[in-house]
Design an enzyme around this catalytic site. Sequence first.
Site, short mmCIF file in Angstrom:
data_model
loop_
_atom_site.label_atom_id
_atom_site.label_comp_id
_atom_site.label_asym_id
_atom_site.label_seq_id
_atom_site.Cartn_x
_atom_site.Cartn_y
_atom_site.Cartn_z
N GLU A 12 0.86 -1.18 0.00
CA GLU A 12 0.00 0.00 0.00
C GLU A 12 0.90 1.23 0.00
O GLU A 12 1.74 1.41 0.88
CB GLU A 12 -0.88 -0.04 1.26
CG GLU A 12 -1.96 1.01 1.28
CD GLU A 12 -2.71 1.04 2.62
OE1 GLU A 12 -2.70 0.02 3.36
OE2 GLU A 12 -3.29 2.09 2.93
N ASP A 65 -4.90 9.92 10.37
CA ASP A 65 -3.57 9.44 10.70
C ASP A 65 -3.04 9.99 12.01
O ASP A 65 -3.26 11.15 12.36
CB ASP A 65 -2.60 9.78 9.57
CG ASP A 65 -2.82 8.87 8.38
OD1 ASP A 65 -2.83 7.63 8.58
OD2 ASP A 65 -3.00 9.38 7.26
#
Lengths: 383, 252
Positions: free
Chosen positions: B43, B54
């Site tokens: 990824e 995040d």
Amino acid sequence: MKGYYGEFGGQYVPETLIPALEELEDSVDRICSDDEFHREFSSYLKDYVGRPSPLTCAKRLSDYYGLHVWLKREDLNHTGSHKINNAIGQILLARRMGKTRIIAETGAGQHGVATATVCALFGMACVVYMGSEDMRRQRMNVERMRLLDAEIVPVRTGTATLKDATSEAIRDWVANVDSTYYLLGSAVGPHPYPTMVRRFQQVIGEEARQQILEKTGDLPDAVIACVGGGSNAIGIFSAFVDDPVALIGVEAYGDGNGHNGASINFGIPGVLHGARSHLLQDENGQIKDTHSVAAGLDYPGVGPQHSYLAATRRARYELVDDRQALDAFRLLNRLEGIAPALESAHAVGFLRQYAPGHEGETVIVNLSGRGDKDLHTVLGERS
Amino acid sequence: MIEHAIRKTSKAVIPYITAGLPDLDTTGEIIEALSGAGAAAIEIGLPFSDPMADGPVLQKASHMALGAGFTMEAFNAHLRGWSSSVAVPLIIMSYINPIMRHGVDKTLRGFAEAGIQGVIIPDLPSDGREVFDLCDSIGIDLIRLVAPTTTQKRQQEVVSQCSGFVYAVSVKGVTGARQNLPEEVSSQVQRIKSMTDLPVCVGFGISTAEQVSDMLAFADGVIVGSFLMERIMNASDPASAAREAFAGLMCA
């Protein structure tokens, strides 16, 4: 489509938050038809905030510009700005939802103070995210929030301003979504926030419309308000949107040389903080650094309903730079004995551009907050 | 094919790396190193200035990559080289704004033409039907996330919009290594599996070989991001650091 104003708005959020937004939406729908909620909200606005806020005829300022200028005095609200209207509405909602912990973001600190205040009022835990740069610029509000027993979390990422504080508040919400209510301060964010915040702020416009009709027997020619995220502006605009009244949002032109917070004037539609709206971004889709002397306008996005009002040309969005806002701050002190917040000083500052060719018109300027918090910025600029 | 790549091994670990750190050529070296170390798929994260989902490590990685001069144009120019240099499927993770800025249609078609096999867009709204249809028509897998908070009714909907694999988010929270992962992950994965034939991979918080093997007892694969990026960011030789850190995760 649900949660959109034309092509703007929506729910662009991580999956973890979707159920929380659905829960919030259900709760907002329920209170809309709940008379008891409306009674409670109105009663706090009256007896705690001090509403209705006056509509003041600014006589000397009117003479100065050859206009009839009326000031909607949100600066006289408890805690010193329009932010308290929304904070009261949302905390009453949070209580009904059974949440025990409140988080908020703040730029100028006015929303942080309003949130910390209502949390003190109802005995709720309060965490406020604030950019470290804004903490420096708005020291007094930081101290006020601490006195109100709020925990202030400095945010040092990015430009250390409102944008980053908002991202950090969203991250907290993702992690603590069961217990925590995110008390968002502007008409931005994912659906249903922009609509809900407008509902809690539209009292500004409803009062102003009634007051101007009582005082002058007529509608104004124009309503002027500053726009960062745009909650004070949408609050006052919404009552006039179906009237033949010019709606003018004033964006922060910053240093007038590329560093600004003027999303509608210089932005391109994009997604930040959960909604699609005009966004200051570069050619790679990265969010640009912004600048305004007014911390509350130092934000790269704008509420989706403003993007829609701009796209449909129902409202127009003009520019006032740092220097013009500081001049307006001094002018209003000198002529009317009123110190506006530097955010609101942008709306006042637009009169200089508006007056030529509009002599004799009646305008309402939304004075969204008071300027005590900005004294050291203004004095610093002078030296 | 992503689904096949995950199914064919009993130890499907998918590393996540932020692109452009310290530069895109090094990203290519890291991709080869991870492929060589046995990654089931890789990824690749497109850096974004405001990564809402995040934690601190991946925020820092994004900001460092942007600070090092990351551009979308250079990124797109590298994709074909990366996808042809390795046998494992490459997946791009991006927040929606950078994709939208260049045109969703144009960007995703470009990815597909460069041999990218899947995309993950964490802030794609569930009313994004056009994007679902587009991915379907250009033959790129759209991997959707299911969170611990996702209701059963919504799980059905999300899973039905998904291809390649279902990304089960292990924790309520942002990305970043955790010492303990919630017990409920196993039942969450079982529930998703009862709804779909797609593989179900677990991500967020995984940082030890033990956690990897614990998760693989019930999940079809795991995704590891922050743990790797922390090592890559601090290394003088990022590709070797990636290889070693990844090998460490595989050896329980």
